[in-house]
Design an enzyme around this catalytic site. Structure first.
Site, PDB file in Angstrom:
ATOM      1  N   GLU A  75      -0.475  -9.329  -0.403  1.00  0.00           N
ATOM      2  CA  GLU A  75      -1.869  -9.684  -0.076  1.00  0.00           C
ATOM      3  C   GLU A  75      -2.730  -9.689  -1.337  1.00  0.00           C
ATOM      4  O   GLU A  75      -3.625 -10.520  -1.485  1.00  0.00           O
ATOM      5  CB  GLU A  75      -2.430  -8.693   0.955  1.00  0.00           C
ATOM      6  N   ALA A  78       0.868  -1.179   0.000  1.00  0.00           N
ATOM      7  CA  ALA A  78       0.000   0.000   0.000  1.00  0.00           C
ATOM      8  C   ALA A  78       0.904   1.229   0.000  1.00  0.00           C
ATOM      9  O   ALA A  78       2.056   1.171   0.459  1.00  0.00           O
ATOM     10  CB  ALA A  78      -0.888  -0.019   1.234  1.00  0.00           C
TER      11      ALA A  78
HETATM   12  C1  HXC Z   1       5.063   4.447  -1.230  1.00  0.00           C
HETATM   13  C2  HXC Z   1       6.948   3.502  -2.085  1.00  0.00           C
HETATM   14  C3  HXC Z   1       6.607   2.237  -1.548  1.00  0.00           C
HETATM   15  C4  HXC Z   1       5.382   2.148  -0.824  1.00  0.00           C
HETATM   16  C5  HXC Z   1       8.482   2.042  -2.576  1.00  0.00           C
HETATM   17  N1  HXC Z   1       8.120   3.323  -2.713  1.00  0.00           N
HETATM   18  N2  HXC Z   1       7.579   1.365  -1.865  1.00  0.00           N
HETATM   19  N3  HXC Z   1       6.166   4.574  -1.931  1.00  0.00           N
HETATM   20  N4  HXC Z   1       4.651   3.285  -0.687  1.00  0.00           N
HETATM   21  N5  HXC Z   1       4.936   0.998  -0.298  1.00  0.00           N
HETATM   22  C6  HXC Z   1       8.843   4.389  -3.414  1.00  0.00           C
HETATM   23  C7  HXC Z   1      10.019   4.897  -2.609  1.00  0.00           C
HETATM   24  O1  HXC Z   1       9.574   5.837  -1.638  1.00  0.00           O
HETATM   25  C8  HXC Z   1      10.852   5.515  -3.696  1.00  0.00           C
HETATM   26  O2  HXC Z   1      10.300   6.773  -4.019  1.00  0.00           O
HETATM   27  C9  HXC Z   1      10.630   4.593  -4.885  1.00  0.00           C
HETATM   28  O3  HXC Z   1       9.411   3.883  -4.597  1.00  0.00           O
HETATM   29  C10 HXC Z   1      11.742   3.571  -5.053  1.00  0.00           C
HETATM   30  O4  HXC Z   1      11.903   2.874  -3.845  1.00  0.00           O
HETATM   31  P1  HXC Z   1      13.333   2.648  -3.162  1.00  0.00           P
HETATM   32  O5  HXC Z   1      13.098   2.362  -1.720  1.00  0.00           O
HETATM   33  O6  HXC Z   1      14.259   3.794  -3.477  1.00  0.00           O
HETATM   34  O7  HXC Z   1      13.830   1.354  -3.947  1.00  0.00           O
HETATM   35  P2  HXC Z   1      14.759   0.165  -3.408  1.00  0.00           P
HETATM   36  O8  HXC Z   1      15.911   0.711  -2.618  1.00  0.00           O
HETATM   37  O9  HXC Z   1      15.047  -0.677  -4.613  1.00  0.00           O
HETATM   38  O10 HXC Z   1      13.854  -0.660  -2.389  1.00  0.00           O
HETATM   39  C11 HXC Z   1      12.721  -1.321  -2.855  1.00  0.00           C
HETATM   40  C12 HXC Z   1      11.833  -1.777  -1.652  1.00  0.00           C
HETATM   41  C13 HXC Z   1      11.567  -0.562  -0.742  1.00  0.00           C
HETATM   42  C14 HXC Z   1      12.530  -2.880  -0.890  1.00  0.00           C
HETATM   43  C15 HXC Z   1      10.538  -2.335  -2.258  1.00  0.00           C
HETATM   44  O11 HXC Z   1      11.059   0.546  -1.540  1.00  0.00           O
HETATM   45  C16 HXC Z   1      10.584  -0.828   0.336  1.00  0.00           C
HETATM   46  O12 HXC Z   1      10.921  -1.405   1.368  1.00  0.00           O
HETATM   47  N6  HXC Z   1       9.360  -0.345   0.182  1.00  0.00           N
HETATM   48  C17 HXC Z   1       8.334  -0.431   1.207  1.00  0.00           C
HETATM   49  C18 HXC Z   1       7.807  -1.836   1.331  1.00  0.00           C
HETATM   50  C19 HXC Z   1       6.760  -1.931   2.427  1.00  0.00           C
HETATM   51  O13 HXC Z   1       7.021  -1.603   3.576  1.00  0.00           O
HETATM   52  N7  HXC Z   1       5.580  -2.371   2.044  1.00  0.00           N
HETATM   53  C20 HXC Z   1       4.429  -2.447   2.980  1.00  0.00           C
HETATM   54  C21 HXC Z   1       3.638  -1.167   2.965  1.00  0.00           C
HETATM   55  S1  HXC Z   1       2.379  -1.175   4.163  1.00  0.00           S
HETATM   56  P3  HXC Z   1      11.235   8.092  -4.141  1.00  0.00           P
HETATM   57  O14 HXC Z   1      10.242   9.195  -4.385  1.00  0.00           O
HETATM   58  O15 HXC Z   1      11.988   8.202  -2.872  1.00  0.00           O
HETATM   59  O16 HXC Z   1      12.111   7.784  -5.321  1.00  0.00           O
HETATM   60  C22 HXC Z   1       1.150  -2.095   3.479  1.00  0.00           C
HETATM   61  C23 HXC Z   1      -0.040  -2.275   4.329  1.00  0.00           C
HETATM   62  C24 HXC Z   1      -1.172  -2.863   3.575  1.00  0.00           C
HETATM   63  O17 HXC Z   1       1.245  -2.545   2.399  1.00  0.00           O
HETATM   64  C25 HXC Z   1      -2.412  -2.776   4.378  1.00  0.00           C
HETATM   65  C26 HXC Z   1      -3.631  -3.263   3.630  1.00  0.00           C
HETATM   66  C27 HXC Z   1      -3.998  -2.481   2.460  1.00  0.00           C
END
Ligand code: HXC
Length: 257
Positions: A111, A65
């Site tokens: 999910e 998300a």
């Molecule tokens: C918003 C996101 C994002 C996310 C990545 N980005 N994931 N933006 N929400 N979930 C954005 C980053 O901010 C960044 O934007 C760009 O995408 C590239 O990401 P990087 O982190 O620079 O890339 P990388 O180093 O290759 O790492 C990839 C990654 C990491 C491992 C996927 O981005 C990451 O850990 N993302 C979050 C994963 C996460 O926590 N997911 C769960 C979310 S909570 P900028 O602008 O800085 O370039 C959830 C709850 C669901 O899903 C509940 C029910 C609906």
């Protein structure tokens, strides 16, 4: 129909929805989710489509998300405008939906893949529920579907300790149907979808319904439900056609009736 956050196309009887936020790793904001549901609902009502695919790009299926959109949410704002309902709407699509996953399928993205009926994974796919790193837990079925798929012990590591599964691990634990080279993951998913889309349409829908009923009911109720659906299929032209085709050694011509 043109969309802001997704791309759609039909390949024969297969409807394809592709997330199109590559700079944000296909993070699932309201726009992506509402457009995805709109497109899938349209395919679901189109007699020319028999199976659907949801996919991302090679680097990310969806990294969860959209954290930036979610950061200031409150319980009341989430109750007022329930974003998570989109995952339930996906569950209610009646034709089969296959997730074609390459790269990251994390959080709500994992999910979403698990809410689909099958998963074709590229060998680069990574599945995880890293919400714990944000001080939250999965909210769209991750604790339930992951545990049903891989069992309690591994689900605890994935959800409590943010462990990612490789594509091979995901296959080993029954989360995905097949793992294929990255260059062909979408083609392979389309091939599988074409095969399913060529089968008897009403039986396909009821088969999906019967299998998914297992998640909702005790075994005796699930068996009774299956039997009712089985009997119901004997009122379709496709049942007469399928059995006649077998007996007369010819290919069946499905009508979807
Ligand atoms: C918003 C996101 C994002 C996310 C990545 N980005 N994931 N933006 N929400 N979930 C954005 C980053 O901010 C960044 O934007 C760009 O995408 C590239 O990401 P990087 O982190 O620079 O890339 P990388 O180093 O290759 O790492 C990839 C990654 C990491 C491992 C996927 O981005 C990451 O850990 N993302 C979050 C994963 C996460 O926590 N997911 C769960 C979310 S909570 P900028 O602008 O800085 O370039 C959830 C709850 C669901 O899903 C509940 C029910 C609906």
């Amino acid at each position: 129909m043109s969309y802001e956050y997704i791309l759609t196309r039909a390949d024969g009887r297969v409807g394809i929805v592709q997330f199109n936020r590559p700079k944000a790793m296909n993070a699932l904001n309201r726009g992506v989710m509402s457009e995805m549901i709109e497109a899938l609902t349209a395919f679901d009502g189109d007699d020319g489509i028999g199976c659907m695919i949801v996919t991302g790009n090679e680097r990310a299926f969806a990294a969860g998300a959209d954290i930036k959109e979610m950061a200031n949410a409150t319980p009341a704002s989430m109750l007022d405008n329930p974003f998570i309902d989109y995952w339930d709407k996906l569950r209610r699509i009646s034709k089969p939906v296959i997730a074609a996953v390459s790269g990251f399928a994390l959080g709500g993205g994992c999910e979403l893949a698990m809410t689909c009926d099958m998963i074709v994974a590229s060998e680069t796919a990574r599945f995880g529920q890293p919400e714990i790193n944000l001080g939250i837990i999965p909210g769209a079925g991750g604790t339930q579907r992951m545990t049903l798929a891989v069992g309690k012990a591994l689900a605890m590591e994935i959800v409590l300790n943010g462990r990612f599964l490789t594509a091979d691990e995901a296959q080993h634990h029954g989360l995905v149907n097949r793992v294929v080279p990255a260059e062909v993951y979408l083609e392979e998913a389309i091939k599988l979808a074409q095969e399913i889309a060529a089968r008897a349409p009403v039986a396909i829908r009821l088969a999906k319904e019967a299998i998914n009923a297992m998640y909702e009911m005790p075994l005796s109720a699930g068996l009774a439900h299956e039997r009712r659906l089985f009997y119901m299929l004997f009122s379709t032209e496709d049942q007469s056609e399928g059995m006649d085709a077998f007996i007369n050694k010819r290919k069946a011509n499905w009508k979807g009736k």
